[in-house]
Design a protein around this motif. Structure first.
Motif, PDB file in Angstrom:
ATOM      1  N   ALA B 369       0.717  -1.211   0.078  1.00 40.21           N
ATOM      2  CA  ALA B 369      -0.142   0.259  -0.109  1.00 40.21           C
ATOM      3  C   ALA B 369       0.898   1.322  -0.155  1.00 40.21           C
ATOM      4  O   ALA B 369       0.432   2.281  -0.507  1.00 40.21           O
ATOM      5  CB  ALA B 369      -0.970   0.025   1.183  1.00 40.21           C
ATOM      6  N   TYR B 370       2.029   1.282   0.662  1.00 37.99           N
ATOM      7  CA  TYR B 370       2.820   2.278   0.583  1.00 37.99           C
ATOM      8  C   TYR B 370       3.456   2.744  -0.588  1.00 37.99           C
ATOM      9  O   TYR B 370       3.518   3.800  -1.120  1.00 37.99           O
ATOM     10  CB  TYR B 370       4.026   1.934   1.754  1.00 37.99           C
ATOM     11  N   GLY B 399      11.199   2.212   6.251  1.00 37.08           N
ATOM     12  CA  GLY B 399       9.810   1.726   6.264  1.00 37.08           C
ATOM     13  C   GLY B 399       8.748   2.482   6.366  1.00 37.08           C
ATOM     14  O   GLY B 399       7.577   2.060   6.864  1.00 37.08           O
ATOM     15  N   THR B 400       8.993   3.731   6.418  1.00 37.92           N
ATOM     16  CA  THR B 400       8.204   4.897   6.515  1.00 37.92           C
ATOM     17  C   THR B 400       7.061   4.968   5.618  1.00 37.92           C
ATOM     18  O   THR B 400       7.161   4.742   4.460  1.00 37.92           O
ATOM     19  CB  THR B 400       8.655   6.158   6.954  1.00 37.92           C
ATOM     20  N   ASP B 401       5.692   5.619   5.974  1.00 31.67           N
ATOM     21  CA  ASP B 401       4.603   5.800   5.016  1.00 31.67           C
ATOM     22  C   ASP B 401       5.239   7.107   4.333  1.00 31.67           C
ATOM     23  O   ASP B 401       5.502   7.956   4.734  1.00 31.67           O
ATOM     24  CB  ASP B 401       3.587   6.211   6.020  1.00 31.67           C
ATOM     25  N   PRO B 402       5.014   6.949   2.844  1.00 37.35           N
ATOM     26  CA  PRO B 402       5.347   8.223   2.152  1.00 37.35           C
ATOM     27  C   PRO B 402       4.565   9.656   2.515  1.00 37.35           C
ATOM     28  O   PRO B 402       5.197  10.524   2.443  1.00 37.35           O
ATOM     29  CB  PRO B 402       4.962   7.700   0.875  1.00 37.35           C
ATOM     30  N   GLY B 403       3.288   9.318   2.820  1.00 35.11           N
ATOM     31  CA  GLY B 403       2.370  10.576   3.124  1.00 35.11           C
ATOM     32  C   GLY B 403       3.292  11.427   4.308  1.00 35.11           C
ATOM     33  O   GLY B 403       3.245  12.481   4.259  1.00 35.11           O
ATOM     34  N   ALA B 404       3.732  10.587   5.216  1.00 31.50           N
ATOM     35  CA  ALA B 404       4.154  11.124   6.371  1.00 31.50           C
ATOM     36  C   ALA B 404       5.658  11.774   6.212  1.00 31.50           C
ATOM     37  O   ALA B 404       5.935  12.929   6.695  1.00 31.50           O
ATOM     38  CB  ALA B 404       4.599  10.195   7.393  1.00 31.50           C
ATOM     39  N   ILE B 405       6.468  10.931   5.053  1.00 32.18           N
ATOM     40  CA  ILE B 405       7.536  11.787   4.846  1.00 32.18           C
ATOM     41  C   ILE B 405       7.533  13.158   4.160  1.00 32.18           C
ATOM     42  O   ILE B 405       8.105  13.981   4.523  1.00 32.18           O
ATOM     43  CB  ILE B 405       8.337  10.811   4.028  1.00 32.18           C
ATOM     44  N   ILE B 406       6.334  12.834   3.113  1.00 33.59           N
ATOM     45  CA  ILE B 406       6.248  14.183   2.425  1.00 33.59           C
ATOM     46  C   ILE B 406       5.765  15.513   3.232  1.00 33.59           C
ATOM     47  O   ILE B 406       6.167  16.436   3.125  1.00 33.59           O
ATOM     48  CB  ILE B 406       5.058  13.952   1.178  1.00 33.59           C
ATOM     49  N   LYS B 407       4.894  15.150   4.120  1.00 33.40           N
ATOM     50  CA  LYS B 407       4.367  16.088   4.954  1.00 33.40           C
ATOM     51  C   LYS B 407       5.512  16.728   6.057  1.00 33.40           C
ATOM     52  O   LYS B 407       5.607  17.688   6.109  1.00 33.40           O
ATOM     53  CB  LYS B 407       3.412  15.298   6.025  1.00 33.40           C
ATOM     54  N   GLU B 408       6.124  15.708   6.569  1.00 30.41           N
ATOM     55  CA  GLU B 408       7.114  16.032   7.528  1.00 30.41           C
ATOM     56  C   GLU B 408       8.219  16.978   6.973  1.00 30.41           C
ATOM     57  O   GLU B 408       8.802  17.945   7.365  1.00 30.41           O
ATOM     58  CB  GLU B 408       8.006  14.872   8.273  1.00 30.41           C
TER      59      GLU B 408
END
Lengths: 487, 475
Positions: B369-370, B399-408
């Motif tokens: 899903a990621y 192993g992080t969620d891409p949405g979180a990376i983009i946001k952070e």
């Protein structure tokens, strides 16, 4: 009568009726062992304190209102090739002198579950290889009928202990006659059950396709009782057979009318002592008087049985005994240069000469270039012998033959002549090769007053007919009541 | 003289049963030494083997997947030899009546598809392991592995180059993983391979003696060892110098093969039928039910990937070469519909990252899903493709969620015309010479100016929009 003189079923009845306690039974046998063991030497290991403690447990159990299971509270002993948890299991070998198994053999577990009182472990030929118990690394066991003579073997300790009333019954193992031949030489009852009837788990393997555990007892009824306790499928032994096993005591009827007995002539030929022949022939005549029919027959391949046996048994032994290499347990040579040297010295020092002889014979028989000529040919002979028996059992219910070609021989007499020693098994090995059940029961004494054994061979898993025929014989003869001490 | 290389393989695969072949001890890898053993697997006196039905089932499954005939009657034999890691001094194996015979595996080669014949597949138990390091002159033994069920797969000498042998090993590993009978982890020793190799004149007039190579603990080592031996044998043949039949060991550190002392290979195993076990008799119906329940195999999945997802043959081949990769792809396809985009990511960045880290597709550190989320962020213009590659690296590392990376990290793409125009005007102002160049007809200068704008936006500018607006402003 002294308690130790009783048969197992008599002692059990007294215990059940609370005429005696388990402690009294144990004390009686222990006292008797203290008197006679010095001259017999049946045991490798004895633990009276442990036995008395087990007996007290049984008494407490009875006091609490429980019924004693059959065989419960009876002092008994085990051949020292069956593993006993926490008690050294040596196979009468230097190799395993200090080996204490962390598990019980299935048969030992089954007897313990019935609360039998284990007195100790019995002497034997080293790794069950021998017919006189003289190859034991630890001691010589004497025949209670004549202490200058051997008790037979390899279960010589098991047979001598029963004959000398040093246990109510014992367990032995039979690869080529190792229960029946000593039973014959010591004048007791000994049975080798059908291959697969009794679990071999925990029996230190000699020849896996031939080994079978069985009882040595004071009479046929005891034999049936012990058989009841030890037979049965065991998931830990892939060769143990899953089927329903009967209550063998219900087979004990004093009636052989209509029983068809085959008398294979090959078992009465050269090398069979005349007195033995005559006692067995008399027994067969008695069966006829009792209403059985008998007929001479032939098992033509019998003459090849001994050769095939020594090839197959030694081949399997050479592999089974490979694990005694000094790496994991047991003996290890004190000094060695490297790994190969450790193997060589450990095995040279740890095994006795008969064991080494068989390992060499077996290794040779399996070697590339010799396999077909020896091992494979022996397997073919095995098939032919098995077919001989199958054909015979299409006509007969049992076969009756001598157990041993001679009565007990002198200590040392055959030790230096392996071929002569091997001939002691000539009447018993065909039965192992075919995987059949057979019993040896006393059928008289020779001129020297030494017991003669009668062997009754049955169909696979038809121990009942064997026991019936044996019981009928015993019920009509005095031989089982003759005791060495009364000579 | 035309020379042909002949290679045959013997592959040992540990079966992924929970318990050992003849006792109930765990087969788990990596436990403290001698904690997964009992009287049976350490060969104590009097114990007997208790066959594991699951191991037989797995071996039958493997045989069927390798197109073998399954013997309705087979038996176990004893292979006798002395070594401290072999507790009984014999290995329970199969000699003349193996469970499976006569199969094949199809592989792809430079010259097209090729069929490699399987001579036999048989069952046996594994030995323990000696530990030599750190005990001075002594060696210690660990019996955790003793009695773990194995299958040995023996091929005919049908491979004519190390590359073909490598392709065979890859395919075999894929098949065993697809049917889930073995983990096939070479680094844990659950897949091991021995090689038989020699060279022969095409007209069969001359041949070198077969060399056996043992101790090959990775496919890479196996292929390198074969390459080394192929060269040695070819040279020997061309020089008319016959090699001797011998066993050689691959020395990975020196990248050479070394002859083993003849003593080490002088074995007479004295095989004979294992008397503690009854023969294995399998019902036709049992074999049939295993056959009918075989999962989809790599070749079938390859065909389906082409027909169902419209993937090119090349993509389908790579994706189905690993069950984990193929499963991963299909999980992506349950939530996303552009197969080729997913395939590109998997074959490109994902496999590259796995290779760089020496990892397997089973080790991908984030869920399908990621990956789909990442692709969707590119699709809807949230991030640019170049930002997506950076996000991917981050996902792979942690192993992080891409949405979180983009946001952070504030990586959302700038697609606002006003904001971009501000940046463009600043660039034009600060880079007068380049602007002049552009106007003088040097179209290359545009690239430089785009780069400057990207720098100012930390790469977040929507590249298409940036190009369009810059050109408009310059003109």
């Amino acid at each position: 009568m002294e308690l130790y003189r009783l048969t197992a079923h008599e002692a059990y009845e007294k215990l059940k009726k609370r005429e005696v306690s388990a402690r009294e039974l144990a004390q009686s046998v222990i006292k008797h062992i203290e008197d006679v063991e010095q001259s017999i030497g049946a045991y490798i290991h004895l633990d009276f304190d442990a036995a008395l403690k087990q007996a007290d447990d049984v008494d407490r159990h009875i006091d609490e209102g429980h019924e004693v299971p059959l065989l419960g509270g009876l002092p008994i002993a085990i051949k020292d090739n069956m593993c006993t948890e926490g008690i050294a299991t040596t196979c009468a070998s230097r190799m395993l002198a200090d080996f204490v198994p962390p598990y019980d053999a299935t048969v030992v577990r089954r007897l313990k579950e019935r609360q039998a009182v284990v007195l100790g472990k019995l002497n034997m030929d080293e790794f069950a290889m021998g017919s006189s118990t003289e190859t034991s690394a630890f001691k010589k066991t004497k025949n209670p009928w004549d202490t200058d003579r051997v008790p037979g073997g390899s279960s010589g300790g098991s047979a001598a202990a029963v004959a000398a009333d040093e246990a109510f019954f014992t367990l032995g193992s039979d690869t080529g006659g190792s229960i029946r031949q000593p039973a014959s030489l010591c004048g007791v009852v000994g049975m080798k059950p059908t291959y697969g009837a009794v679990s071999r788990y925990g029996l230190v393997a000699f020849a896996s396709s031939l080994d079978q555990i069985g009882p040595l007892t004071k009479d046929v009824k005891d034999c049936a009782m012990v058989l009841n306790a030890i037979v049965g499928h065991d998931p830990y032994d892939a060769t143990s057979v899953s089927r329903s096993y009967p209550d063998y005591t219900s087979a004990l009827i004093d009636d052989v009318k209509g029983i068809k007995i085959g008398v294979p002539k090959e078992f009465f030929g050269q090398g069979i002592n005349e007195e033995v022949k005559s006692a067995v022939t008399k027994a067969i005549e008695l069966f006829k008087e009792m209403g059985a029919d008998y007929e001479e027959t032939s098992l033509p391949y019998t003459d090849h049985a001994l050769s095939a046996y020594y090839l197959i048994a030694s081949a399997e032994a050479s592999s089974n005994l490979g694990r005694y290499d000094g790496v994991k347990y047991g003996y290890r040579a004190a000094q060695y240069d490297d790994m190969i040297d450790m193997y060589k010295k450990t095995r040279s020092e740890g095994f006795g000469s008969e064991v080494k002889r068989r390992i060499m014979l077996g290794t040779y028989a399996l070697s590339s270039g010799y396999y077909d000529a020896y091992y494979l040919k022996a397997l073919k002979v095995r098939t032919l012998i098995t077919r001989d028996f199958q054909r015979a059992f299409e006509k007969y219910d049992v076969l009756v033959v001598p157990t041993s070609p001679t009565t007990a021989f002198k200590i040392g007499e055959r030790l230096d002549n392996p071929m002569e020693m091997y001939l002691s098994d000539v009447c018993t090995v065909p039965v192992n090769i075919a995987g059949l059940p057979a019993i040896s029961i006393p059928c008289g004494l020779d001129g020297r007053g030494l017991p003669i054994g009668l062997q009754i061979i049955g169909k696979a898993f038809d121990e009942e007919t064997i026991l019936r025929v044996a019981y009928a014989f015993e019920s009509n003869t005095p031989y089982h009541n003759q005791k060495p001490s009364e000579r | 003289m035309e020379v042909q290389t002949l290679i045959g393989l013997e592959v040992h695969a540990e079966l992924a049963t929970e318990s050992k072949m003849f006792c109930s001890c765990s087969t788990e890898f990596g436990a403290e030494p001698n904690t997964h053993c009992c009287p049976i697997c350490t060969g104590m006196p009097g114990v007997l083997p208790m066959p594991n039905k699951k191991a037989i089932e797995y071996a039958v499954k493997a045989g069927l997947a390798l197109n073998c005939d399954i013997s309705e009657f087979s038996k176990m034999d004893r292979k006798n030899y002395y070594y401290p890691d072999l507790p009984k001094a014999y290995q329970i194996s199969q000699y003349d009546l193996p469970l499976c015979t006569g199969g094949y595996v199809d592989i792809e080669t430079e010259d097209g598809p090729k069929r490699i014949r399987i001579r036999r597949v048989h069952m046996e138990e594994d030995a323990g392991k000696l530990l030599h390091e750190g005990w001075g002159n002594n060696s210690l033994v660990d019996y955790n592995r003793a009695g773990v069920p194995l299958i040995e797969i023996v091929t005919e000498p049908d491979m004519n180059s190390p590359a073909e042998a490598g392709a065979f090993l890859d395919k075999l590993k894929a098949i065993l993983q697809y049917i889930e009978v073995s983990d096939c982890k070479m680094e844990e020793g659950s897949l091991r391979c021995d090689v038989n190799i020699n060279a022969r004149a095409d007209d069969k007039s001359m041949a070198t003696a077969i060399t056996e190579m043992k101790n090959l603990n990775s496919f890479k080592a196996a292929v390198k060892a074969m390459e080394y031996e192929e060269k040695r044998h070819r040279e020997a043949l061309l020089e008319g110098d016959p090699t001797v039949h011998e066993t050689r060991r691959w020395d990975d550190a020196r990248s050479v093969t070394v002859a083993m002392r003849s003593k080490e290979e002088a074995h007479d195993y004295r095989y004979f039928p294992e008397p503690d076990l009854v023969p294995i008799a399998l019902d036709k119906s049992y074999i049939k039910s295993i056959r009918e329940n075989l999962p989809e195999l790599p070749d079938q999945r390859y065909q389906r990937f082409i027909s169902q997802y419209g993937l090119p043959q090349y993509d389908a081949g790579i994706l189905t070469s690993s069950k984990y990769l193929a499963d991963y792809f299909e999980q992506c396809m349950t939530i996303y519909d552009n197969a080729k985009t997913v395939s590109n990511w998997l074959m490109g960045d994902v496999l590259r990252a796995l290779n760089e880290n020496g990892k397997d597709p089973s080790d991908i550190p984030f869920p399908p899903a990621y990956l789909v989320d990442l692709i969707k962020y590119v699709d809807d213009g949230t991030i640019s493709i170049s930002i997506a590659k950076k996000v991917f690296d981050e996902m792979f590392a942690n192993g992080t969620d891409p949405g979180a990376i983009i946001k952070e990290q504030g990586l959302v793409q700038i697609s606002d015309e006003g904001e971009l125009l501000g940046v463009i005007r600043q660039v034009i102002q600060e880079n007068a010479p380049s602007v002049a160049d552009y106007k003088a007809g040097k179209k290359k200068a545009l690239g430089y100016l785009v780069g400057q704008a990207m720098k100012l936006t930390k790469g977040k500018a929507n590249p298409q929009l940036l190009n369009k607006l810059l050109e408009r402003e310059l003109n």
